[in-house]
Design a protein around this motif. Sequence first.
Motif, short mmCIF file in Angstrom:
data_model
loop_
_atom_site.label_atom_id
_atom_site.label_comp_id
_atom_site.label_asym_id
_atom_site.label_seq_id
_atom_site.Cartn_x
_atom_site.Cartn_y
_atom_site.Cartn_z
N UNK A 296 0.73 -1.38 -0.04
CA UNK A 296 -0.04 -0.02 0.03
C UNK A 296 0.76 1.37 0.01
N UNK A 297 0.62 2.18 -0.65
CA UNK A 297 1.17 3.43 -1.04
C UNK A 297 2.55 3.26 -1.93
N UNK A 298 2.80 2.32 -2.23
CA UNK A 298 4.22 2.20 -3.16
C UNK A 298 3.91 2.74 -4.47
N UNK A 299 5.03 3.28 -5.07
CA UNK A 299 4.98 3.53 -6.52
C UNK A 299 5.63 2.57 -7.20
N UNK A 300 4.80 1.87 -8.23
CA UNK A 300 5.42 0.78 -8.89
C UNK A 300 5.47 0.98 -10.40
N UNK A 301 6.49 0.69 -11.00
CA UNK A 301 6.61 0.93 -12.51
C UNK A 301 7.25 -0.37 -13.18
N UNK A 302 6.53 -0.55 -14.50
CA UNK A 302 7.10 -1.74 -15.15
C UNK A 302 7.34 -1.15 -16.70
N UNK A 303 7.63 -1.97 -17.68
CA UNK A 303 7.97 -1.66 -18.73
C UNK A 303 7.24 -2.83 -19.90
N UNK A 304 6.46 -2.36 -20.56
CA UNK A 304 5.63 -3.06 -21.57
C UNK A 304 6.26 -3.23 -22.76
N UNK A 305 7.08 -4.15 -23.28
CA UNK A 305 8.13 -4.10 -24.20
C UNK A 305 7.59 -3.89 -25.80
N UNK A 306 6.36 -4.58 -25.93
CA UNK A 306 5.82 -4.25 -27.21
C UNK A 306 4.20 -4.11 -27.26
N UNK A 307 3.78 -4.20 -28.42
CA UNK A 307 2.03 -3.92 -28.61
C UNK A 307 1.48 -5.23 -28.74
N UNK A 308 0.25 -5.33 -29.26
CA UNK A 308 -0.43 -6.57 -29.20
C UNK A 308 -0.30 -7.19 -30.63
#
Length: 364
Positions: A296-308
Motif C-alpha cells: 500500500x502506498x508504493x509507487x510501482x513501475x514496469x516496462x511493456x516491451x511491445x504492443x499486441x
Amino acid sequence: MTVVATEQTGHAGPVTARPEMLALLGRTPMARITVPLPRPHPGFWAKLEGLSAGGLKARAAVAMLRGARERGELRPGAPVVESTSGTLGLGLAFAGQALGHPVILVGDAELEPAVRALLRAHGAGLELVERPAARGGWQAARIARLRELLDALPGAYWPDQYNNPDNVAGYATMATEIGDALDHLDVLVCSVGTGGHSAGVPGPLRRRWPRLHVIGVDSIGSTIFGQPARPRLMRGLGSSIHPRNVRHDIFDEVHWVGPAEAVDTCRRLARGCFVSGGWSTGAVALVAAWAARTRPGAVVATVFPDGPHRYVGTIYDDDYCLRHGIGTQGPPAARPLEIAHPRAVEATGWTRCRTVVDPLRSPA
C-alpha cells in the motif's frame, strides 16, 4: 548476397544509412494502469516501449552497432548477423537502416508469420531453423546456424545480444526517461530474457532511489534463475541458455509466470484500458498489479516491451489458446505460490521466490 530462408528468399544487399531515423528512438510515454488484473489494485506505471520505432530492443540494437563501430569490430556497410525470437530482430532492422548495415537474422519455425513478414518488409534477410537442439532448444539451434553464417560471411558482425554489455548500456536512456517522469519509485518490475533492460534500467534508478525494490519476471520453463529448462510457449522472456548479461544480484525477488496467466492479463488490459502487448507485457503487468496491491502506498513501475499486433494469432486468438489449453483454468490466482529456493519446486504457474541465485555459480 542472398540469404535463403525456410519459406522464401530474403535479400540483404547494400543499405543507405538514414541517421535521421535515430530521432524516432525512445521518449515513449508512461501510462497509468488501474484496470483489475484480475483483482483491483491501486495502479502502477507502464513504460510503453511498443510506441517507439523499432520497439523496446531498438535501443539496445543501436547501442550494440554503435559500440562495435567505435571499436572497429563493425566496418561501414558490413552485414550484421543475429539470432532472434522476433523483438531484437525488429530492433536490428531499425538500427541497420539508420546506421547503414544489411541485417541477416536467424529465427525459428515458431516465429510468427506476421513478424516474418515485417522483418522481410523492413529489408532484413531471414533464415529459419526447423528443429530445436536437443540441448538448449530453439536458442541453441539458432546460434548453431548463426555460426555457420558467420563462417560464410567474412567481415560480418555478430552483436551476441545475450553477452554484449552494449545491450545493457543501451537502456540507460530508458532509465533516465522513467526517472524524469516520476517523483519517486519504490518497486520496479522487469521481464528477464537476454538480460538487457533488466540489467540496464535498475542501476541508474537505484542511484536515484537507493531503496528501490527490483522484481524479475521470468517464464516457466526458463533456466535463467535455476529452474529446469523446458519447452516454452511464451516468447520474449525466459531462456534455455544462461545469458551473461543477466545480473542476478540486482533482483530482490523473482517471479515465474505461465502462459495462461499472461494471456488472461493481456486480454484484461486490452479490454480495460486499450494498452496491452505480448507475453512479457502480460507477465510483468500481473506481477506489477500484485506488487501495487500488496505494498500500500508504493509507487510501482514496469516496462511493456511491445504492443499486441504480433500476437493476434496467438494470445488474442481463441482457437490458438484452446489448442494449448489456455483459458480453461479460470482467472489467475490472487497471489503467487511461494517457494524457498529456485530449485525447491518446479514452477508450473505463477510462482515467487525471494532467494535469487545465479545457477552457474550456486551449487546444485
